[in-house]
Design a protein around this motif. Structure first.
Motif, short mmCIF file in Angstrom:
data_model
loop_
_atom_site.label_atom_id
_atom_site.label_comp_id
_atom_site.label_asym_id
_atom_site.label_seq_id
_atom_site.Cartn_x
_atom_site.Cartn_y
_atom_site.Cartn_z
N ARG A 1 0.83 -1.21 0.00
CA ARG A 1 0.00 0.00 0.00
C ARG A 1 0.87 1.26 0.00
NH1 ARG A 1 -2.51 0.34 4.55
NH2 ARG A 1 -2.18 -1.69 5.55
N LEU A 2 1.98 1.24 0.72
CA LEU A 2 2.91 2.37 0.68
C LEU A 2 3.46 2.56 -0.73
CD1 LEU A 2 4.92 1.82 3.98
CD2 LEU A 2 3.51 3.83 3.45
N ALA A 3 3.85 1.46 -1.37
CA ALA A 3 4.37 1.55 -2.73
C ALA A 3 3.33 2.10 -3.69
CB ALA A 3 4.85 0.18 -3.20
N ALA A 4 2.11 1.62 -3.56
CA ALA A 4 1.03 2.08 -4.45
C ALA A 4 0.77 3.57 -4.26
CB ALA A 4 -0.24 1.28 -4.18
N ARG B 1 1.12 9.20 -6.20
CA ARG B 1 1.52 10.57 -5.92
C ARG B 1 2.54 11.10 -6.93
NH1 ARG B 1 -1.64 14.09 -3.27
NH2 ARG B 1 -2.08 13.49 -1.14
N ILE B 2 3.35 10.23 -7.52
CA ILE B 2 4.35 10.71 -8.48
C ILE B 2 3.75 10.89 -9.86
CG2 ILE B 2 5.35 8.56 -9.37
CD1 ILE B 2 7.18 11.76 -8.10
N GLY B 3 2.49 10.51 -10.02
CA GLY B 3 1.82 10.88 -11.25
C GLY B 3 1.39 9.78 -12.17
N ALA B 4 1.52 8.50 -11.77
CA ALA B 4 0.93 7.44 -12.58
C ALA B 4 -0.56 7.72 -12.75
CB ALA B 4 1.16 6.08 -11.93
N GLY C 1 11.74 2.36 1.98
CA GLY C 1 12.14 1.71 0.74
C GLY C 1 10.96 1.26 -0.09
N ASP C 2 9.85 0.92 0.57
CA ASP C 2 8.64 0.55 -0.17
C ASP C 2 8.10 1.74 -0.95
OD1 ASP C 2 8.79 -2.00 1.10
OD2 ASP C 2 7.79 -1.16 2.85
N VAL C 3 8.15 2.92 -0.34
CA VAL C 3 7.71 4.12 -1.04
C VAL C 3 8.61 4.40 -2.23
CG1 VAL C 3 7.26 6.59 -0.84
CG2 VAL C 3 6.70 5.08 1.06
N LEU C 4 9.92 4.23 -2.05
CA LEU C 4 10.85 4.42 -3.18
C LEU C 4 10.49 3.48 -4.33
CD1 LEU C 4 13.39 5.54 -4.53
CD2 LEU C 4 14.72 3.82 -3.27
N ALA C 5 10.23 2.22 -4.02
CA ALA C 5 9.84 1.27 -5.07
C ALA C 5 8.60 1.77 -5.81
CB ALA C 5 9.58 -0.10 -4.45
N GLY C 6 7.65 2.31 -5.08
CA GLY C 6 6.43 2.81 -5.72
C GLY C 6 6.68 4.04 -6.57
N ILE C 7 7.52 4.96 -6.07
CA ILE C 7 7.82 6.16 -6.85
C ILE C 7 8.45 5.78 -8.19
CG2 ILE C 7 9.32 8.20 -6.95
CD1 ILE C 7 8.97 8.45 -3.88
N LEU D 1 6.07 10.34 3.20
CA LEU D 1 6.83 10.57 1.97
C LEU D 1 5.93 10.84 0.75
CD1 LEU D 1 9.60 7.92 2.58
CD2 LEU D 1 9.96 10.39 2.45
N PRO D 2 4.92 10.00 0.47
CA PRO D 2 4.07 10.32 -0.68
C PRO D 2 3.38 11.67 -0.55
CG PRO D 2 3.71 8.05 0.03
CD PRO D 2 4.53 8.71 1.09
N GLU D 3 3.03 12.04 0.68
CA GLU D 3 2.29 13.29 0.88
C GLU D 3 3.18 14.51 0.71
OE1 GLU D 3 -0.76 12.31 0.84
OE2 GLU D 3 0.15 10.35 1.05
N ALA D 4 4.50 14.33 0.80
CA ALA D 4 5.43 15.44 0.58
C ALA D 4 5.73 15.66 -0.90
CB ALA D 4 6.73 15.19 1.34
N LEU D 5 5.42 14.66 -1.74
CA LEU D 5 5.79 14.77 -3.15
C LEU D 5 5.10 15.92 -3.89
CD1 LEU D 5 5.95 10.99 -4.14
CD2 LEU D 5 7.86 12.61 -4.09
N PRO D 6 3.82 16.24 -3.65
CA PRO D 6 3.24 17.36 -4.37
C PRO D 6 4.01 18.66 -4.17
CG PRO D 6 1.50 16.05 -3.40
CD PRO D 6 2.80 15.53 -2.86
N GLY D 7 4.50 18.90 -2.95
CA GLY D 7 5.27 20.13 -2.72
C GLY D 7 6.58 20.12 -3.48
N VAL D 8 7.23 18.95 -3.53
CA VAL D 8 8.48 18.83 -4.29
C VAL D 8 8.21 19.11 -5.77
CG1 VAL D 8 10.33 17.27 -5.00
CG2 VAL D 8 9.46 17.20 -2.65
N LEU D 9 7.17 18.50 -6.32
CA LEU D 9 6.84 18.70 -7.73
C LEU D 9 6.46 20.15 -8.03
CD1 LEU D 9 4.80 15.44 -8.34
CD2 LEU D 9 7.15 15.90 -9.07
N ARG D 10 5.73 20.75 -7.11
CA ARG D 10 5.35 22.16 -7.30
C ARG D 10 6.56 23.06 -7.35
NH1 ARG D 10 1.63 22.00 -3.95
NH2 ARG D 10 2.83 22.57 -2.08
N ASP D 11 7.51 22.84 -6.46
CA ASP D 11 8.73 23.66 -6.45
C ASP D 11 9.60 23.42 -7.66
OD1 ASP D 11 7.84 24.74 -4.11
OD2 ASP D 11 9.24 23.68 -2.81
#
Length: 282
Positions: A47-50, A55-58, A225-231, A269-279
């Protein structure tokens, strides 16, 4: 084949161009990722990977779960879709949908389930496949069988122990070790660490550094690491080439951790990605 000095991954025009979604695109234009889950009580990692992939845009992300875990997962997800996937035959049937263009196997999968599903996942060389955790350890006693099934759209994301079980312990020159592993396996290999090293079979290599002023020590927490795999899987689904997907994913993963800082847990980690992408102006 090249053994040039590896380049360091960082934000720049290539990353921005790869991550920016075009106006008017349909969700299927951004790919459909399938993350395979373990059984009841072992679904959190998938679920973390998914979540990372979404969040990264799939464009779409589906979790494939055995029947015993179906209710558990259904109670935890909303935008992520759910399909029952009991065994190799069920996965074969799921993959008749050609829109499923990137797979993630390993987080919380279990060794027995990995041995049954990985060969099916690798059968179509046009489909991107990321293997992590149990999907790697399941072949520790016969790595050649895994290497024979891999293809150029594959990414392996071991930590040091998983790397040693497949390739032998990395030497003092981590770049040389990862390059050798990529050549042997015929896949992109990412070796996790404060300086994450990624190499392709042709010798190209990149480093995603999280040291010094860029350090992200909070990533040393269960599930990161599971989140990294998903990203990375999400980036593969979006059509980004394996070496670039792994390199961009490693940088984005660390940057998300730097945004959160002390107290980080993997769910952040997934919830922080929108801010990273926005910047990044993506």
């Amino acid at each position: 084949m090249t053994d040039r000095a590896p380049r360091h991954i960082g934000p720049g025009p290539a990353m921005r161009a790869a991550l920016t979604k075009s106006e008017g695109a349909h969700k299927y234009d951004h790919g459909h990722a399938l993350v395979l889950s373990g059984g009841a009580g072992r679904t959190g990692a998938a679920r973390l990977a998914a979540r990372g992939a979404l969040r990264i845009g799939a464009g779409l992300v589906t979790l494939g779960v055995p029947g015993a875990a179906q209710l558990e997962v259904a109670m935890q997800v909303t935008a992520i879709m759910l399909r029952r996937c009991e065994d190799g035959a069920a996965l074969t049937a799921l993959l008749e949908d050609g829109r499923l263009n990137a797979l993630c196997l390993g987080p919380g999968l279990s060794l027995a389930r990995a041995r049954a599903l990985v060969p099916v996942a690798l059968a179509e060389p046009a489909r991107s496949v990321l293997l992590d955790a149990d999907a790697l350890t399941a072949f520790a006693d016969d790595p050649d069988a895994l290497f024979a099934a891999l293809h150029p759209r594959c990414v392996l994301t071991p930590h040091g122990g998983e790397f040693a079980r497949l390739f032998g312990a990395p030497g003092d020159d981590r770049v040389a070790s990862v390059r050798a592993a990529a050549r042997l396996s015929g896949a992109v290999v990412l070796l996790k660490g404060a300086e994450t090293v990624i190499a392709a079979p042709d010798g190209r290599a990149v480093i995603a550094s999280a040291t010094g002023r860029a350090a992200a020590p909070w990533l040393a927490t269960a599930g990161s690491g599971d989140v990294l795999a998903g990203i990375i899987t999400g980036l593969l689904a979006r059509g980004i080439a394996p070496l670039e997907a792994a390199g961009f994913g490693a940088w984005l993963h660390a940057e998300a951790a730097r945004r959160v800082g002390p107290g980080l847990i993997a769910e952040d980690l997934p919830e922080a990605l929108p801010g990273v992408l926005r910047d990044l102006e993506c």
